[in-house]
Motif scaffolding. Structure first.
Motif, mmCIF file in Angstrom:
data_model
loop_
_atom_site.group_PDB
_atom_site.id
_atom_site.type_symbol
_atom_site.label_atom_id
_atom_site.label_comp_id
_atom_site.label_asym_id
_atom_site.label_seq_id
_atom_site.Cartn_x
_atom_site.Cartn_y
_atom_site.Cartn_z
ATOM 1 N N UNK A 75 2.077 5.688 5.556
ATOM 2 C CA UNK A 75 2.148 6.126 4.165
ATOM 3 C C UNK A 75 1.273 5.270 3.231
ATOM 4 N N UNK A 76 0.514 4.353 3.823
ATOM 5 C CA UNK A 76 -0.341 3.479 3.007
ATOM 6 C C UNK A 76 -1.375 4.300 2.247
ATOM 7 N N UNK A 87 -2.692 -14.583 -17.825
ATOM 8 C CA UNK A 87 -2.452 -15.654 -18.788
ATOM 9 C C UNK A 87 -2.885 -17.004 -18.222
ATOM 10 N N UNK A 88 -2.800 -17.147 -16.930
ATOM 11 C CA UNK A 88 -3.147 -18.431 -16.313
ATOM 12 C C UNK A 88 -4.654 -18.670 -16.318
ATOM 13 N N UNK A 89 -5.405 -17.598 -16.408
ATOM 14 C CA UNK A 89 -6.853 -17.743 -16.413
ATOM 15 C C UNK A 89 -7.447 -17.932 -15.023
ATOM 16 N N UNK A 90 -6.614 -18.052 -14.017
ATOM 17 C CA UNK A 90 -7.125 -18.235 -12.653
ATOM 18 C C UNK A 90 -7.658 -16.909 -12.121
ATOM 19 N N UNK A 91 -8.716 -16.961 -11.301
ATOM 20 C CA UNK A 91 -9.218 -15.715 -10.715
ATOM 21 C C UNK A 91 -8.156 -15.060 -9.822
ATOM 22 N N UNK A 92 -8.173 -13.725 -9.827
ATOM 23 C CA UNK A 92 -7.156 -12.977 -9.091
ATOM 24 C C UNK A 92 -7.813 -12.159 -7.981
ATOM 25 N N UNK A 93 -7.229 -12.218 -6.802
ATOM 26 C CA UNK A 93 -7.661 -11.357 -5.710
ATOM 27 C C UNK A 93 -6.453 -10.484 -5.363
ATOM 28 N N UNK A 94 -6.684 -9.175 -5.240
ATOM 29 C CA UNK A 94 -5.563 -8.297 -4.898
ATOM 30 C C UNK A 94 -5.537 -8.068 -3.393
ATOM 31 N N UNK A 95 -4.404 -8.382 -2.781
ATOM 32 C CA UNK A 95 -4.218 -8.115 -1.359
ATOM 33 C C UNK A 95 -3.333 -6.885 -1.249
ATOM 34 N N UNK A 96 -3.917 -5.782 -0.807
ATOM 35 C CA UNK A 96 -3.130 -4.562 -0.649
ATOM 36 C C UNK A 96 -2.517 -4.611 0.748
ATOM 37 N N UNK A 140 0.813 -1.223 0.000
ATOM 38 C CA UNK A 140 0.000 0.000 0.000
ATOM 39 C C UNK A 140 0.845 1.271 0.000
ATOM 40 N N UNK A 141 2.106 1.148 0.399
ATOM 41 C CA UNK A 141 2.962 2.335 0.441
ATOM 42 C C UNK A 141 3.871 2.428 -0.779
ATOM 43 N N UNK A 142 3.769 1.433 -1.653
ATOM 44 C CA UNK A 142 4.713 1.382 -2.774
ATOM 45 C C UNK A 142 3.996 1.333 -4.129
ATOM 46 N N UNK A 143 2.825 0.745 -4.139
ATOM 47 C CA UNK A 143 2.028 0.708 -5.369
ATOM 48 C C UNK A 143 2.519 -0.274 -6.413
ATOM 49 N N UNK A 161 -4.409 3.331 -0.308
ATOM 50 C CA UNK A 161 -5.218 2.356 -1.040
ATOM 51 C C UNK A 161 -5.627 2.870 -2.413
ATOM 52 N N UNK A 162 -6.023 4.129 -2.487
ATOM 53 C CA UNK A 162 -6.474 4.683 -3.770
ATOM 54 C C UNK A 162 -5.349 4.743 -4.793
ATOM 55 N N UNK A 163 -4.155 5.025 -4.289
ATOM 56 C CA UNK A 163 -2.994 5.058 -5.191
ATOM 57 C C UNK A 163 -2.789 3.665 -5.816
ATOM 58 N N UNK A 164 -2.921 2.628 -4.982
ATOM 59 C CA UNK A 164 -2.764 1.262 -5.481
ATOM 60 C C UNK A 164 -3.873 0.936 -6.483
ATOM 61 N N UNK A 165 -5.100 1.284 -6.119
ATOM 62 C CA UNK A 165 -6.233 0.984 -7.003
ATOM 63 C C UNK A 165 -6.071 1.678 -8.360
ATOM 64 N N UNK A 166 -5.667 2.934 -8.319
ATOM 65 C CA UNK A 166 -5.478 3.682 -9.562
ATOM 66 C C UNK A 166 -4.393 3.028 -10.411
#
Ligand code: GDP
Ligand code: MG
Length: 372
Positions: A195-196, A179-188, A162-165, A198-203
Motif C-alpha cells: 500500500x506504499x 524552526x530549528x533551522x537544521x537541514x531536513x531530509x525526508x525518509x519515506x 509511505x502507507x500512511x502519509x 510515494x506520490x501521496x506522501x510527496x503531495x
C-alpha cells in the motif's frame, strides 16, 4: 525576560522600584523589590506603563552555556566533527525501527558485539564517515533541547510512512524542524508495503512547504524500508553530503561541553546522564556541572555500554558522577576545578530556590483581604 527582579525591571524602564511595587499593588499583587517577576506580570506592567516589552521564551534563559560571539571563538584547534542527526516523525511511522536497522547493519559489519539494551543515541561509521543518530523520545523533548540553546541537532530526518502519509505529528515535526533551522531530509519509510504510495506522501508534504527536489522543490525524499533495509545506504549517503555542506567543526582540546539528552538515577551508580559531546573532549576525572548539579566524571560508557576513558566530538555515551539528575536539554560543561563546578551549580540552585520562594510569597490582595 526571566530572572528579572522587581528592582531590575524598574531600572530597565527607568522607574523606581517603589513605583513598580505601587503599580503592582494597584493590580492586586504584593511584591518586594527583590522578588522575581513572572512573564505575565511583566506583560501587564508593560501595558500599564505603555511600553513595548519583548519577553524572551521562558526556557531560553535557562541556557547555561555562555554564548560567544563568532569572532570571540578561538578556532585554531578546530577540526571537522561528525554530524548529529535527529530522527523525528509521527508515532509508528518507523523511527525506532529505522535506527535499529541502521545500527544492526553496523553490528553485522562486525564492529560491535550483541547490543541488548536500548540505546537512544549512537554513532555509526559509513565509508569512513561517522554519523551520530539520536532517537527523539518525542518532539517535545526535541523542542526543549532546542529552546535551551543546546541546538544539538545538525540534520533532521523526518520519517513519514509511505502507507500512511502526513499525520498530525508529522506536521508538528515539520514545524519544529523548520524552526530549528537544521537541514531536513525526508525518509519515506515502509516502501516495502504494497500500500506504499510515494506520490501521496510527496503531495502531502508539499502542502506543508516541503516540496521534493524532483518536483522542483528543495527537499530530498528518500524511500526506505526499516524492514528490508532498502534505501538506507542512499539515506546515509545523503546525510554525509548534507554534513559536508555544513562544514561542522569544533575544538577537541577544549574543556568539554555536552548536551544532556536523557538522565536518570541508577541503583548503585547514582545519577547517570546520556550526553552528546558538542565541543572538547569529555574525560574521566573531569570536574563537571550540569544544571544545578555538579560532580566529577567517575566513569564514561560509550554508545555500546563499554567503559571508556573519554568521549570525543559528537560522541554519545553515559556519564556517571553527577550528584543529582540534571534536566534533559541542559548543558554539561567541564570546569577547570572542582570548586568552580561546585560554585556554578550552587549559585544556580540558590537562584532557582529564590525564584520558587518569591513565587510562593507573592500574596494577592484577595488573599490579603481574607487574612484581615
Ligand atoms: P516509531 O513509533 O516511529 O518509532 O515506529 P516503530 O519503529 O516502533 O515502528 C512501528 C511499527 O511499524 C512496528 O510494528 C514496525 O515493525 C513497523 N515498521 C517500521 N518500519 C517498517 C517498514 O519499513 N516496513 C514495514 N512493513 N513495517 C515497518
Ligand atoms: Mg519509537
Amino acid at each position: 525576560p526571566e530572572d528579572c527582579r522587581v528592582y531590575e525591571f524598574a531600572e530597565k524602564i527607568g522607574k523606581t522600584a517603589g513605583d513598580v511595587i505601587g503599580k503592582l499593588f494597584m493590580l492586586g499583587m504584593m511584591v518586594t523589590k527583590n522578588d522575581f517577576l513572572g512573564n505575565d506580570e511583566i506583560e501587564i506592567l508593560g501595558e500599564e506603563y505603555n511600553i513595548e516589552i519583548t519577553i524572551k521564551d521562558e526556557l531560553e534563559d535557562v541556557n547555561y552555556v555562555e554564548d560567544y560571539a563568532e569572532d570571540e571563538i578561538d578556532k585554531t584547534n578546530y577540526v571537522s566533527r561528525p554530524p548529529v542527526v535527529t530522527i523525528m516523525g509521527h508515532v509508528d511511522h518507523g523511527k525506532t525501527s529505522l535506527l535499529d536497522k541502521i545500527r544492526s547493519s553496523r553490528v553485522a559489519a562486525g564492529e560491535a558485539g550483541g547490543i541488548t539494551q536500548h540505546i537512544s543515541a549512537y554513532t555509526v561509521n559509513k565509508n569512513g564517515n561517522d554519523i551520530t543518530f539520536v532517537d527523539t523520545p518525542g518532539h517535545e523533548a526535541f523542542t526543549s533541547m532546542r529552546v535551551r540553546g543546546a541546538s544539538v541537532t545538525d540534520i533532521i530526518i523526518l520519517v513519514v510512512a509511505a502507507d500512511d502519509g502526513v499525520k498530525p505529528q508529522t506536521i508538528e515535526s515539520i514545524k519544529a524542524a523548520k524552526a530549528s533551522g537544521a537541514p531536513i531530509i525526508v525518509a519515506v519509510n515502509k516502501i516495502d508495503k504494497e500500500t506504499a504510495n510515494m506520490d501521496m506522501v510527496k503531495a502531502g508534504m508539499a502542502e506543508h512547504e516541503m516540496s521534493p527536489v524532483d518536483w522542483g522543490g528543495d527537499v530530498e525524499f528518500i524511500g526506505v524500508s526499516a524492514l528490508t533495509g532498502e534505501g538506507i545506504e542512499e539515506l546515509l549517503e545523503n546525510i554525509i553530503i548534507q554534513s559536508e555542506l555544513l562544514e561542522l567543526e569544533a575544538d577537541p582540546t577544549a574543556l568539554a561541553k555536552a548536551t544532556v539528552i536523557e538522565a536518570l538515577q541508577v541503583k548503585g551508580k547514582g545519577a547517570v546522564a546520556t550526553v552528546i559531546v558538542q565541543n572538547g573532549t569529555l574525560k574521566v576525572g573531569d570536574n563537571i556541572v550540569a544544571d544545578t548539579t555538579f560532580g566529577r566524571v567517575k566513569a564514561l560508557l560509550d554508545d555500546q555500554g563499554k567503559a571508556v576513558k573519554e568521549l570525543g566530538l559528537s560522541r554519545t555515551g553515559q556519564v556517571v558522577g553527577l550528584g543529582d539528575v540534571p534536566i534533559t536539554g541542559s548543558a554539561l560543561v567541564a570546569q577547570k576545578s572542582a570548586s568552580e563546578a561546585k560554585e556554578i551549580a550552587t549559585t544556580r540552585a540558590e537562584h532557582s530556590r529564590a525564584k520558587e520562594l518569591s513565587a510562593s510569597t507573592k500574596v494577592s490582595l484577595d488573599e490579603m483581604a481574607a487574612l484581615i
